[in-house]
Motif scaffolding. Structure first.
Motif, mmCIF file in Angstrom:
data_model
loop_
_atom_site.group_PDB
_atom_site.id
_atom_site.type_symbol
_atom_site.label_atom_id
_atom_site.label_comp_id
_atom_site.label_asym_id
_atom_site.label_seq_id
_atom_site.Cartn_x
_atom_site.Cartn_y
_atom_site.Cartn_z
ATOM 1 N N SER A 163 0.108 3.477 -3.185
ATOM 2 C CA SER A 163 -0.633 4.707 -2.917
ATOM 3 C C SER A 163 0.245 5.944 -3.070
ATOM 4 O O SER A 163 -0.180 6.946 -3.658
ATOM 5 C CB SER A 163 -1.243 4.661 -1.512
ATOM 6 N N ASP B 27 0.824 -1.202 0.000
ATOM 7 C CA ASP B 27 0.000 0.000 0.000
ATOM 8 C C ASP B 27 0.858 1.251 0.000
ATOM 9 O O ASP B 27 0.528 2.256 -0.631
ATOM 10 C CB ASP B 27 -0.930 -0.012 1.218
ATOM 11 N N GLY C 283 -0.856 8.107 5.321
ATOM 12 C CA GLY C 283 -1.054 6.700 5.005
ATOM 13 C C GLY C 283 -0.539 5.779 6.096
ATOM 14 O O GLY C 283 -1.174 4.775 6.426
#
Length: 231
Positions: free
Chosen positions: A32, A28, A59
């Motif tokens: 991201s 991720d 994040g």
């Protein structure tokens, strides 16, 4: 004939808890952050870097909080089931013994032997036997919220720092192709490492991560161009 002593078996299921959190966090973090940078790559370099750093911080905290809450929910369910099981054993010991024996009978053990096994296991650790064989809860797979949260946050930060470093050291005119290419390489390496740890196919592990990473960056880039054109 004396058979040779077998080599000790090394199973990898005990890695599943932290490995899932680490792989999810790193994956991720790379996808991201890289997608975010690709989406704003038409802006100035300083703005791109600030966006990436903000995305990294947000994040990492999001991953930690989300992982902690989700795994803690699993831990709450496990605790509730264990409390219920403990009460049932206190109030209905004979029924619990038959229930455990029935589980072994369904697995192919004779009724007589199943009762013997159930009695011995319940004398040794009744709650542990029911938790493992009835509820599917074991010390290997039990939920560890803090471990999962820290692993996710740390791996997300490491993963997100990779595309940020590429952005920092790449000239603006060639940023987009360099960022896209290196990100796919990072994702492929991550997928291969995760597959290696899990004793799975490294090629398949790398390919599926690269595919979804490419899709994520393509969609984000399209959205970024759409809004840049409108502005």
């Amino acid at each position: 004939m004396i058979l040779p002593r077998p080599k000790p078996e090394t199973h990898r299921i005990n890695r599943s808890g932290w490995l899932r959190a680490v792989v999810l966090g790193a994956n991720d973090g790379i996808i991201s952050t890289a997608s975010l940078l690709v989406g704003v790559s038409t802006a100035g370099l300083e703005q791109v870097l600030m966006t990436g750093i903000a995305g990294l911080a947000a994040g990492a905290m999001s991953m930690a909080a989300g992982e902690y809450v989700s795994v803690y929910s699993q831990a709450d369910i496990e605790s509730a089931d264990l409390r219920k099981e403990r009460l049932e054993q206190q109030n209905f010991p004979a029924a619990e013994l038959r229930e455990l024996a029935d589980i072994y009978v369904k697995r192919g053990v004779t009724r007589k032997l199943a009762l013997q096994i159930a009695k011995q296991l319940m004398q040794h650790d009744a709650l542990g036997a029911h938790a493992r064989d009835e509820l599917g809860i074991s010390s290997v797979l039990t939920a560890r919220p803090l471990q999962a949260a820290l692993a996710s946050a740390a791996s997300f930060t490491i993963g997100a720092s990779l595309p940020l470093m590429v952005t920092l050291f790449t000239p603006a005119p060639v940023l987009l192709p360099w960022l896209t290419g290196t990100t796919l390489i990072f994702l492929g390496i991550l997928g291969a490492i995760a597959a290696q740890i899990g004793n799975a196919s490294k090629l398949r592990g790398a390919w599926r991560v690269i595919l979804w990473g490419a899709i994520a960056m393509a969609i984000t880039a399209a959205v970024g161009r759409l809004f840049t054109t409108k502005i």
